[in-house]
Design a protein around this motif. Structure first.
Motif, PDB file in Angstrom:
ATOM      1  N   MET A 104       0.839  -1.201   0.000  1.00 19.47           N
ATOM      2  CA  MET A 104       0.000   0.000   0.000  1.00 19.47           C
ATOM      3  C   MET A 104       0.876   1.254   0.000  1.00 19.47           C
ATOM      4  SD  MET A 104      -2.968  -1.167   2.738  1.00 19.47           S
ATOM      5  CE  MET A 104      -1.899  -2.036   3.886  1.00 19.47           C
ATOM      6  N   PRO A 105       0.302   2.421  -0.270  1.00 19.58           N
ATOM      7  CA  PRO A 105       1.097   3.654  -0.206  1.00 19.58           C
ATOM      8  C   PRO A 105       1.618   3.871   1.217  1.00 19.58           C
ATOM      9  CG  PRO A 105      -0.984   4.030  -1.339  1.00 19.58           C
ATOM     10  CD  PRO A 105      -1.088   2.677  -0.718  1.00 19.58           C
ATOM     11  N   ASP A 119       7.862   4.206  -2.490  1.00 16.69           N
ATOM     12  CA  ASP A 119       6.731   4.973  -1.954  1.00 16.69           C
ATOM     13  C   ASP A 119       5.609   4.053  -1.488  1.00 16.69           C
ATOM     14  OD1 ASP A 119       5.793   4.077  -4.373  1.00 16.69           O
ATOM     15  OD2 ASP A 119       5.418   6.060  -5.232  1.00 16.69           O
ATOM     16  N   THR A 120       5.909   2.757  -1.382  1.00 15.91           N
ATOM     17  CA  THR A 120       4.935   1.788  -0.883  1.00 15.91           C
ATOM     18  C   THR A 120       5.513   1.047   0.316  1.00 15.91           C
ATOM     19  OG1 THR A 120       5.773   0.149  -2.464  1.00 15.91           O
ATOM     20  CG2 THR A 120       3.809   1.402  -3.110  1.00 15.91           C
ATOM     21  N   VAL A 121       4.618   0.469   1.114  1.00 12.03           N
ATOM     22  CA  VAL A 121       5.028  -0.346   2.255  1.00 12.03           C
ATOM     23  C   VAL A 121       4.238  -1.654   2.230  1.00 12.03           C
ATOM     24  CG1 VAL A 121       3.319   0.732   3.801  1.00 12.03           C
ATOM     25  CG2 VAL A 121       5.351  -0.391   4.775  1.00 12.03           C
ATOM     26  N   ALA A 122       4.910  -2.747   2.577  1.00 13.73           N
ATOM     27  CA  ALA A 122       4.276  -4.065   2.620  1.00 13.73           C
ATOM     28  C   ALA A 122       3.891  -4.378   4.062  1.00 13.73           C
ATOM     29  CB  ALA A 122       5.232  -5.125   2.080  1.00 13.73           C
ATOM     30  N   VAL A 123       2.617  -4.736   4.280  1.00 13.87           N
ATOM     31  CA  VAL A 123       2.101  -4.931   5.644  1.00 13.87           C
ATOM     32  C   VAL A 123       1.352  -6.249   5.730  1.00 13.87           C
ATOM     33  CG1 VAL A 123       0.690  -3.944   7.495  1.00 13.87           C
ATOM     34  CG2 VAL A 123       1.792  -2.426   5.830  1.00 13.87           C
ATOM     35  N   ARG A 124       1.544  -6.947   6.843  1.00 16.05           N
ATOM     36  CA  ARG A 124       0.722  -8.134   7.087  1.00 16.05           C
ATOM     37  C   ARG A 124       0.475  -8.333   8.577  1.00 16.05           C
ATOM     38  NH1 ARG A 124       1.481 -13.773   7.999  1.00 16.05           N
ATOM     39  NH2 ARG A 124       3.578 -14.418   8.616  1.00 16.05           N
ATOM     40  N   MET A 125      -0.576  -9.100   8.879  1.00 14.82           N
ATOM     41  CA  MET A 125      -0.936  -9.432  10.246  1.00 14.82           C
ATOM     42  C   MET A 125      -0.844 -10.949  10.416  1.00 14.82           C
ATOM     43  SD  MET A 125      -4.503  -8.976  12.369  1.00 14.82           S
ATOM     44  CE  MET A 125      -4.731  -7.294  11.841  1.00 14.82           C
TER      45      MET A 125
END
Length: 355
Positions: A104-105, A119-125
């Motif tokens: 996501m941005p 300019d994006t970041v990778a995120v997970r739970m």
């Protein structure tokens, strides 16, 4: 550096109390290896630039290979992103917590070193109870690649982490076997339609069931992309055993015959050979081959999840046995099989023979 090992059994009462010290290590800028449902991760405070730098040093990881930020609740997404794409909520509802990473941005709160200046970041739970409890207790988002030396097979057991990281990090949490066995699926939702940058524990079919149109950018093979990749696992040789690895693709009987022929030639040269098969094809190899080759089965093709769960363990077992050349059968690329073939191709450096 002295590395502390903490063994945790989540079936015991108050097991999470054992995480207090590890959580403090994360808050203080240290490194903690911990189990997730996919593989073991090597975590640092994602908002602490110096702590994140120490991840790259411990792993020997290229600095243009971005990291995934792990969170314990969906509210944390707002701090890490400038805007949340419209598809995000449906995906979080369907697959979080679980083995899906969303690109996501990024917000200005996320240090450049985490995103490799993208300019994006990778995120997970993550869904693993130890991972979730640790992140909650630390009170910070946790940047965490796999807890292995860069390029090596990812760790699915604590002993794999100990082999690669002992003396390099502060804490290793032993929480047993990582269930999924391959890393999370990375999905870029900054584009329309969304694109799978790395296949993993959530399949293309599952994503399409929720979103409709999803593109898979990672057909089994090696990416030749230049510049900075948006996701881990795209640019560099990964998941590699110490041995040279070759994939053989084709009709199972022909594959077994080809592998057997090559194994015999290698044996005459004095080369230690490993062969990676499945339960269904193991019987295609003559019993004499078992006397001078190390033959391991990934599991049953009827249960593709077992292939994923056993892959990295088998590659590391070949290393432990001193194998110099590994020959492996290819697998079906439907479902999680796409992730298995992606990892096999990366491990082999794209080295494949098609019969």
């Amino acid at each position: 550096m002295k590395t502390q090992i903490i063994k945790i059994d989540t079936s015991t009462s108050n097991w999470d109390k054992q995480l207090d010290q590890a959580a403090e290590v994360l808050r203080s800028g240290g490194l903690v290896a911990f189990p997730t449902e996919t593989v073991y991760g090597l975590g640092a405070n994602a908002l602490d630039e110096e702590a994140v730098k120490s991840i790259y040093r411990a792993k020997g990881r290229p600095s243009d290979n971005p990291l995934i930020v792990h969170i314990a609740d969906t509210a944390a997404v707002k701090d890490l992103t400038d805007s949340i794409p419209g598809t995000a909520q449906a995906l979080m509802d369907a697959f979080w917590p679980g083995p899906l990473t969303l690109v996501m941005p990024r917000s200005s709160l996320v240090p450049d070193i985490v995103t490799a200046c993208l300019d994006t970041v990778a995120v997970r739970m993550p869904s693993h109870p130890i991972a979730s409890a640790l992140i909650k207790k630390a009170g910070v988002p946790v940047a965490a690649p796999s807890a292995n030396s860069s390029g090596r097979p990812s760790p699915t057991l604590a002993r794999h982490v100990i082999e690669d990281m002992m003396g390099k990090i502060d804490v290793i949490i032993d929480g047993g076997n990582a269930e999924v066995g391959v890393e999370s699926t990375v999905l870029d939702i900054t584009v329309d339609p969304p694109v799978i940058l790395r296949p993993g524990g959530v399949t293309l079919e599952q994503l399409r069931h929720v979103l409709g149109n999803v593109i898979s950018d990672q057909t089994p093979g090696i990416s030749d992309m230049a510049g900075t990749p948006k996701s881990p696992g795209m640019k560099y040789r990964h998941y590699s055993p110490k041995a040279t690895m070759l994939l053989i693709q084709g009709d199972p009987e022909k594959v077994a015959a080809e592998i057997s022929k090559r194994a015999g030639l290698y044996h005459k040269e004095g080369t230690a050979v490993g062969i990676l098969v499945t339960d269904e094809t193991a019987g295609l190899y003559e019993s004499s081959l078992y006397s001078y080759c190390k033959i391991l089965s990934l599991g049953s093709r009827k249960e593709p999840k077992t292939l994923a769960a056993n892959l990295f363990r088998c590659l590391r077992e070949f290393d432990e046995k001193g194998v110099e050349v590994i020959m492996a059968e290819t697998t079906d690329i439907r479902g999680i099989g796409q992730a298995v073939m992606n990892r096999l191709m990366k491990a082999a450096g794209g080295n494949i023979v098609k019969l």
